[in-house]
Design an enzyme around this catalytic site. Structure first.
Site, PDB file in Angstrom:
ATOM      1  N   HIS A 130       1.142  -0.715  -0.120  1.00  0.00           N
ATOM      2  CA  HIS A 130      -0.120   0.144  -0.044  1.00  0.00           C
ATOM      3  C   HIS A 130       0.631   1.255  -0.096  1.00  0.00           C
ATOM      4  CE1 HIS A 130      -2.524   3.159   2.015  1.00  0.00           C
ATOM      5  NE2 HIS A 130      -4.114   2.137   1.487  1.00  0.00           N
ATOM      6  N   ASP A 209       3.587  -4.109   7.753  1.00  0.00           N
ATOM      7  CA  ASP A 209       1.839  -3.449   8.137  1.00  0.00           C
ATOM      8  C   ASP A 209       1.205  -4.533   8.283  1.00  0.00           C
ATOM      9  OD1 ASP A 209      -0.681  -2.142   6.680  1.00  0.00           O
ATOM     10  OD2 ASP A 209       0.794  -1.772   5.502  1.00  0.00           O
ATOM     11  N   GLN A 212      -4.584  -5.289   6.933  1.00  0.00           N
ATOM     12  CA  GLN A 212      -5.640  -5.907   6.577  1.00  0.00           C
ATOM     13  C   GLN A 212      -5.561  -7.488   7.300  1.00  0.00           C
ATOM     14  OE1 GLN A 212      -7.259  -5.507   4.417  1.00  0.00           O
ATOM     15  NE2 GLN A 212      -6.259  -3.293   4.153  1.00  0.00           N
TER      16      GLN A 212
HETATM   17  N1  PLP Z   1      -1.326  -0.659   4.541  1.00  0.00           N
HETATM   18  C1  PLP Z   1      -2.464  -1.206   3.800  1.00  0.00           C
HETATM   19  C2  PLP Z   1      -2.075  -2.265   3.219  1.00  0.00           C
HETATM   20  C3  PLP Z   1      -3.749  -1.100   4.512  1.00  0.00           C
HETATM   21  O1  PLP Z   1      -4.912  -1.591   3.759  1.00  0.00           O
HETATM   22  C4  PLP Z   1      -3.783   0.058   4.721  1.00  0.00           C
HETATM   23  C5  PLP Z   1      -5.458   0.636   4.480  1.00  0.00           C
HETATM   24  O2  PLP Z   1      -6.264   0.173   3.322  1.00  0.00           O
HETATM   25  C6  PLP Z   1      -2.864   1.160   4.725  1.00  0.00           C
HETATM   26  C7  PLP Z   1      -1.930   0.720   5.323  1.00  0.00           C
HETATM   27  C8  PLP Z   1      -4.033   2.329   5.774  1.00  0.00           C
HETATM   28  O3  PLP Z   1      -4.427   2.333   6.678  1.00  0.00           O
HETATM   29  P1  PLP Z   1      -4.622   3.851   7.075  1.00  0.00           P
HETATM   30  O4  PLP Z   1      -5.930   4.818   5.897  1.00  0.00           O
HETATM   31  O5  PLP Z   1      -5.551   3.356   7.641  1.00  0.00           O
HETATM   32  O6  PLP Z   1      -3.703   4.618   7.553  1.00  0.00           O
END
Ligand code: PLP
Length: 415
Positions: A130, A209, A212
């Site tokens: 992401h 991270d 998910q």
């Molecule tokens: N990392 C992953 C794999 C995600 O799916 C997301 C959000 O969809 C994020 C990071 C970012 O999360 P947030 O927008 O809650 O900070």
């Protein structure tokens, strides 16, 4: 841990009654919410916990000597203890509340990264990431004249572990990869990824991270062995605006503050400032107490359902949806790893993902379309985007059928 997280009987109709929004209708049709990877819906226990906080004990925390401030402080710190237990961290000092995964990764990149990445160092991410787990590292590397290395994915959407091994070098300072891909659903072998990095050099810091993963599967940070693990409350049936950075205590102790101001200090004078202890050193200013209270309730809710039931229901939904969608001509599933969470990304030959999403909405079906904040992955796959249906345990087989029927109608109209 297993026993306390397992409820005996799972009744999806009963569970759905806990989520008021699932009763909504869109243009006279029941809402079929299949965008759970973007954000999850909230059970009434979470909504009530937040309302109760504002109705009964809203006050600023850590400083008040009066009852409701002490109650609010206790609720905030109890949430931290609950998070610690939920992910099996060694100490609540290792639980830093943030705004979400994005801020958690930024905290690690700016605080740990700026101190530990030097000119010529290397930071490894993957093609699946992401943007939240790419851009902070890219900015760090630009600032430090360091290099960003990228683990490729294969045609199934799995990380190429042999290539990862080759990328690790004496210059590697940080490895940052996702536990589960938000675009494709691939579950990455994070324990193995950590083990390989640590075997190369125990000083390589590994960040996972977990945005998910935290709501799909039991996460044990000590078992995974990563130095940092980031996640968001809103993906795990909790409120928006709260998240967590788990960090190994010895690393957090040595890291400089990420933001400065009130609450993160121990003593301030114009000659200099000393910082508060962990975890407050990383929580400058009035924190999101409402968010922590809601997150606490969300953890309790997940525990009351149990990960065995959650995983079983989500596996069933993914299997059913995959089988059904494969019967539709011109549909291609993107992300075909054996080990997938309940995310179904697909394209329809000759059709635009956005058009499909808009048409599905007229049937009450909410899906995500586009690049899913993974533009480099889409570039690699030579796709402008996909349609993504992502399932939660409160979704039903009947909802999958509504989605499939609506998709067939959509394709017939758009073709
Ligand atoms: N990392 C992953 C794999 C995600 O799916 C997301 C959000 O969809 C994020 C990071 C970012 O999360 P947030 O927008 O809650 O900070």
């Amino acid at each position: 841990m297993q026993d306390t997280l397992t409820k005996k009987i799972f009744d999806v109709d009963e569970v759905r009654r806990d989520f008021p929004i699932l009763n909504r209708e869109i243009e006279g049709k029941p809402l079929v919410y299949l965008d759970n990877a973007a954000t999850s819906q909230k059970p009434v226990s979470v909504i009530d916990a937040i309302s109760d906080y504002y109705s009964r004990y809203n006050a600023n925390i850590h400083r008040g000597v009066y009852s409701i401030s002490m109650e609010a402080s206790a609720a905030y710190e109890n949430a931290r203890i609950n998070v610690k237990e939920f992910i099996n961290a060694a100490s609540e000092k290792e639980i830093i509340f943030t705004r979400g995964t994005t801020e958690a990764i930024n905290l690690a990149a700016y605080s740990y990264g700026f101190r530990n990445v030097q000119e010529g160092s290397e930071v490894i991410v993957s093609e699946l990431e992401h943007h939240a787990n790419i851009v902070p590292w890219q900015v760090l590397c630009l600032n430090k004249n360091a290099a960003l290395k990228v683990v490729p994915v294969n045609e199934k959407g799995e990380l190429d572990i042999e290539e990862y091994k080759k990328l690790l070098s004496d210059k590697t300072a940080i490895v940052a990869v996702s536990h589960i891909s938000n675009s494709l659903g691939t579950v990455n072998p994070v324990k193995e990824i950590v083990k390989i990095a640590k075997a190369k050099n125990p000083k390589i810091a590994v960040l996972i991270d977990g945005a998910q993963a935290i709501h799909h599967t039991r996460v044990d940070v000590r078992d995974i062995g990563a130095d940092f693990y980031a996640f968001s409350g809103h993906k795990m049936y909790g409120p928006m605006g709260i998240g967590v950075l788990y960090g190994r205590e010895s690393l957090l102790e040595a890291m400089p503050p990420y933001q400065t101001g009130g609450d993160m200090i121990s003593r301030v004078s114009f000659e200099g400032t000393t910082y508060n202890e962990l975890p407050m050193k990383f929580e400058a200013g009035t924190p999101n107490v409402e968010g922590a209270v809601g997150l606490n309730a969300a953890i309790e809710y997940i525990k009351s359902i149990g990960f065995d039931a959650i995983e079983e229901q989500e596996r069933m939904l993914l299997k059913h949806a995959t089988e059904e969608i494969l019967n539709i001509e011109d549909v291609r599933i993107i992300g075909t790893s054996e080990n997938k969470a309940s995310v179904l990304s697909f394209v329809v030959n000759g059709l635009n993902a956005l058009d499909i999403g808009i048409m599905l909405d007229t049937h009450g079906v909410a899906v995500r379309t586009g690049q899913h904040c993974t533009e480099p992955l889409m570039d690699k796959l030579c796709l402008p985007g996909t349609v993504r249906a992502s399932f939660a345990f409160y979704n039903t087989k009947e909802e999958v059928d509504i989605f499939i029927k609506a998709l067939k109608k959509t394709i017939a109209i758009l073709k």
